[in-house]
Design a protein around this motif. Structure first.
Motif, PDB file in Angstrom:
ATOM      1  N   THR A 181       0.825  -1.115  -0.053  1.00 46.65           N
ATOM      2  CA  THR A 181       0.056  -0.155   0.096  1.00 46.65           C
ATOM      3  C   THR A 181       0.853   1.333   0.214  1.00 46.65           C
ATOM      4  O   THR A 181       0.663   2.003  -0.696  1.00 46.65           O
ATOM      5  N   ILE A 182       1.934   1.390   0.874  1.00 50.91           N
ATOM      6  CA  ILE A 182       2.636   2.561   0.923  1.00 50.91           C
ATOM      7  C   ILE A 182       3.513   2.597  -0.348  1.00 50.91           C
ATOM      8  O   ILE A 182       3.668   3.944  -1.001  1.00 50.91           O
ATOM      9  N   VAL A 183       4.293   1.435  -0.840  1.00 48.00           N
ATOM     10  CA  VAL A 183       5.179   1.821  -2.196  1.00 48.00           C
ATOM     11  C   VAL A 183       4.028   2.248  -3.322  1.00 48.00           C
ATOM     12  O   VAL A 183       4.414   3.020  -4.010  1.00 48.00           O
ATOM     13  N   LEU A 184       2.910   1.432  -3.399  1.00 54.44           N
ATOM     14  CA  LEU A 184       1.747   1.826  -4.389  1.00 54.44           C
ATOM     15  C   LEU A 184       1.595   3.568  -4.432  1.00 54.44           C
ATOM     16  O   LEU A 184       1.812   4.269  -5.435  1.00 54.44           O
ATOM     17  N   CYS A 185       1.147   3.785  -3.219  1.00 55.73           N
ATOM     18  CA  CYS A 185       0.717   5.214  -2.896  1.00 55.73           C
ATOM     19  C   CYS A 185       1.905   6.033  -3.287  1.00 55.73           C
ATOM     20  O   CYS A 185       1.491   7.082  -4.221  1.00 55.73           O
ATOM     21  N   PHE A 186       3.169   6.103  -2.978  1.00 54.21           N
ATOM     22  CA  PHE A 186       4.087   6.929  -3.153  1.00 54.21           C
ATOM     23  C   PHE A 186       4.838   6.837  -4.538  1.00 54.21           C
ATOM     24  O   PHE A 186       5.248   7.849  -5.025  1.00 54.21           O
ATOM     25  N   SER A 187       4.631   5.646  -5.063  1.00 57.79           N
ATOM     26  CA  SER A 187       4.952   5.713  -6.478  1.00 57.79           C
ATOM     27  C   SER A 187       4.202   6.485  -7.285  1.00 57.79           C
ATOM     28  O   SER A 187       4.445   7.203  -8.363  1.00 57.79           O
ATOM     29  N   LEU A 188       2.810   6.322  -7.094  1.00 57.13           N
ATOM     30  CA  LEU A 188       1.733   7.465  -7.880  1.00 57.13           C
ATOM     31  C   LEU A 188       1.909   8.638  -7.668  1.00 57.13           C
ATOM     32  O   LEU A 188       2.074   9.529  -8.553  1.00 57.13           O
ATOM     33  N   ILE A 189       2.381   8.953  -6.308  1.00 55.11           N
ATOM     34  CA  ILE A 189       2.407  10.570  -5.928  1.00 55.11           C
ATOM     35  C   ILE A 189       4.036  10.901  -6.811  1.00 55.11           C
ATOM     36  O   ILE A 189       4.012  11.925  -7.331  1.00 55.11           O
ATOM     37  N   GLY A 190       4.658  10.146  -6.858  1.00 61.15           N
ATOM     38  CA  GLY A 190       6.206  10.399  -7.581  1.00 61.15           C
ATOM     39  C   GLY A 190       5.810  10.743  -8.924  1.00 61.15           C
ATOM     40  O   GLY A 190       6.365  11.581  -9.573  1.00 61.15           O
ATOM     41  N   ILE A 191       4.930   9.855  -9.665  1.00 62.47           N
ATOM     42  CA  ILE A 191       4.633   9.978 -11.138  1.00 62.47           C
ATOM     43  C   ILE A 191       3.978  11.135 -11.204  1.00 62.47           C
ATOM     44  O   ILE A 191       4.071  11.950 -12.188  1.00 62.47           O
ATOM     45  N   VAL A 192       2.911  11.625 -10.260  1.00 64.14           N
ATOM     46  CA  VAL A 192       2.289  12.868 -10.330  1.00 64.14           C
ATOM     47  C   VAL A 192       3.239  14.011 -10.439  1.00 64.14           C
ATOM     48  O   VAL A 192       3.287  14.842 -11.206  1.00 64.14           O
ATOM     49  N   HIS A 193       4.312  13.984  -9.491  1.00 63.07           N
ATOM     50  CA  HIS A 193       5.058  15.111  -9.419  1.00 63.07           C
ATOM     51  C   HIS A 193       5.807  15.100 -10.744  1.00 63.07           C
ATOM     52  O   HIS A 193       6.317  16.284 -11.211  1.00 63.07           O
ATOM     53  N   LYS A 238      -0.873  24.094  -6.415  1.00 63.37           N
ATOM     54  CA  LYS A 238      -2.073  23.666  -6.078  1.00 63.37           C
ATOM     55  C   LYS A 238      -2.625  22.785  -7.021  1.00 63.37           C
ATOM     56  O   LYS A 238      -3.538  21.748  -6.732  1.00 63.37           O
ATOM     57  N   GLU A 239      -2.278  22.800  -8.373  1.00 62.35           N
ATOM     58  CA  GLU A 239      -2.705  21.901  -9.338  1.00 62.35           C
ATOM     59  C   GLU A 239      -2.156  20.382  -9.252  1.00 62.35           C
ATOM     60  O   GLU A 239      -2.655  19.333  -9.526  1.00 62.35           O
ATOM     61  N   THR A 240      -0.903  20.618  -8.469  1.00 60.54           N
ATOM     62  CA  THR A 240      -0.241  19.115  -8.425  1.00 60.54           C
ATOM     63  C   THR A 240      -0.781  18.530  -7.161  1.00 60.54           C
ATOM     64  O   THR A 240      -0.924  17.193  -7.331  1.00 60.54           O
ATOM     65  N   CYS A 241      -1.153  19.214  -6.120  1.00 63.32           N
ATOM     66  CA  CYS A 241      -1.878  18.621  -5.061  1.00 63.32           C
ATOM     67  C   CYS A 241      -3.286  17.938  -5.508  1.00 63.32           C
ATOM     68  O   CYS A 241      -3.438  16.949  -4.763  1.00 63.32           O
ATOM     69  N   GLY A 242      -3.833  18.777  -6.082  1.00 63.42           N
ATOM     70  CA  GLY A 242      -5.283  18.093  -6.690  1.00 63.42           C
ATOM     71  C   GLY A 242      -4.862  17.089  -7.689  1.00 63.42           C
ATOM     72  O   GLY A 242      -5.886  15.935  -7.524  1.00 63.42           O
ATOM     73  N   MET A 243      -3.969  17.108  -8.183  1.00 62.97           N
ATOM     74  CA  MET A 243      -3.645  15.719  -9.347  1.00 62.97           C
ATOM     75  C   MET A 243      -3.340  14.577  -8.420  1.00 62.97           C
ATOM     76  O   MET A 243      -3.787  13.513  -8.806  1.00 62.97           O
ATOM     77  N   ILE A 244      -2.515  14.826  -7.170  1.00 69.56           N
ATOM     78  CA  ILE A 244      -2.382  13.725  -6.415  1.00 69.56           C
ATOM     79  C   ILE A 244      -3.573  12.998  -5.682  1.00 69.56           C
ATOM     80  O   ILE A 244      -3.721  11.886  -5.649  1.00 69.56           O
ATOM     81  N   LEU A 245      -4.521  14.069  -5.295  1.00 64.79           N
ATOM     82  CA  LEU A 245      -5.695  13.499  -4.932  1.00 64.79           C
ATOM     83  C   LEU A 245      -6.635  12.671  -5.772  1.00 64.79           C
ATOM     84  O   LEU A 245      -7.189  11.618  -5.381  1.00 64.79           O
ATOM     85  N   ALA A 246      -6.653  13.074  -6.872  1.00 66.80           N
ATOM     86  CA  ALA A 246      -7.299  12.543  -8.042  1.00 66.80           C
ATOM     87  C   ALA A 246      -6.728  11.133  -8.431  1.00 66.80           C
ATOM     88  O   ALA A 246      -7.298  10.395  -9.049  1.00 66.80           O
ATOM     89  N   SER A 247      -5.569  11.016  -8.375  1.00 67.96           N
ATOM     90  CA  SER A 247      -4.689   9.812  -8.984  1.00 67.96           C
ATOM     91  C   SER A 247      -4.193   8.798  -7.888  1.00 67.96           C
ATOM     92  O   SER A 247      -3.725   7.730  -8.317  1.00 67.96           O
ATOM     93  N   ALA A 248      -3.696   9.038  -6.685  1.00 65.73           N
ATOM     94  CA  ALA A 248      -2.891   8.287  -5.906  1.00 65.73           C
ATOM     95  C   ALA A 248      -3.784   7.525  -4.897  1.00 65.73           C
ATOM     96  O   ALA A 248      -3.150   6.841  -4.073  1.00 65.73           O
TER      97      ALA A 248
END
Length: 302
Positions: A64-76, A87-97
């Motif tokens: 769960t942790i690796v998946l979540c932070f992998s997706l956050i890394g991709i969004v960044h 703000k857009e980056t944080c919104g994208m993280i909420l929508a994607s991770a």
């Protein structure tokens, strides 16, 4: 067609909430709070009380942790390439991770894999809930004008009832504290009622989402990350971790879930791209009618 026969009853329950909200109108925040504070803690307690702890729990946490932070890394990375604001980056993280493991994933696992699969799904739901109310709220608050991410996330953790239910169940099981059968029957009854309740509440939440203007480009990126890259990463993790075939399938299926409904509430609360996150939640949930049957077909070959 068999997979649609699994998904359609689930969407039918969502539809009950959706139609009820559109025709009658309910206070969804109150109902959601009731399910969160009064019902899911009993579900978590019952699951952890009856669980025999082993190394698999550690693998579930790692996954769960690796998946979540992998997706956050991709969004960044995507945000840096596209020049998105904080703000857009944080919104994208909420929508994607963060995936909808509670309202959607857990019932789906129950329909597909039965009680044995439900056990794993509830544990993943608890871990995912802890991540959402820490990492999720951190990014929601980070994208807000007040930028109080750490303070907000710490406060949310202390108010998270499902964590206390899981901890209590684990402690009772660890120290071999017996609970009267009559009491456990009552605990199980409330816990079992949690799943259909949160499914109906999700339908109500979807009915409240208003899409004024779709940010097609950003939503497309979010959908690719959430519905394609997320299960692909989960597939890799499932083969790396020494787990059984059933858990491999559940991990991949859970990772393919649409955007978590709770992220919409976080985005609204902190004013972090609420229209975009709401749109991503609705579109990904509807689109999952197409993507999830494909995932279900794929995991049959694992």
């Amino acid at each position: 067609m068999a997979f649609l026969e699994i998904l359609l009853p689930i969407f039918g329950i969502f539809g009950i909430g959706y139609v009820g909200q559109k025709t009658i109108g309910f206070d969804t925040k109150t109902l959601s709070t009731m399910a969160l504070y009064l019902m899911t803690p009993f579900l978590a307690f019952h699951t952890f009380y009856e669980s025999k702890f082993n190394v698999t729990y550690g693998y579930l946490l790692i996954y769960t942790i690796v998946l979540c932070f992998s997706l956050i890394g991709i969004v960044h990375i995507v945000s840096a390439i596209r020049g998105f604001s904080k703000k857009e980056t944080c919104g994208m993280i909420l929508a994607s991770a963060f995936m909808n493991n509670g309202n959607y994933g857990t019932p789906l696992v129950l329909f597909v894999f039965g009680k044995e699969g439900l056990h794993y799904a509830i544990i993943l739901m608890v871990i995912q809930s802890l991540l959402m109310c820490t990492v999720g709220i951190y990014y929601a608050a980070k994208g807000s004008p007040n930028n109080d991410g750490l303070k907000a996330s710490l406060g949310a953790v202390l108010r998270m009832p499902i964590a206390y239910g899981a901890l209590a169940g684990a402690l009772f099981q660890w120290f071999h504290i017996e609970v009267n059968h009559t009491i456990m029957d009552a605990v199980a009854m409330v816990g079992d009622a949690a799943i259909p309740t949160i499914m109906i509440v999700l339908g109500m939440q979807l009915a409240n989402i208003s899409i004024k203007k779709l940010a097609i480009h950003k939503i497309s990126l979010s959908l690719v990350i959430k519905l394609l890259l997320s299960p692909a990463i989960a597939l890799l993790l499932a083969f790396i971790l020494p787990i059984d075939d059933l858990l491999q399938k559940i991990m991949i299926l859970m990772a393919a879930m649409p955007t978590a409904a709770n992220t919409t509430m976080y985005a609204l609360q902190y004013q972090t791209e609420p229209e975009f996150v709401s749109s991503a939640t609705l579109v990904s949930t509807v689109l999952s009618l197409v993507t999830l049957p494909l995932v279900l077909i794929g995991i049959q070959f694992i």
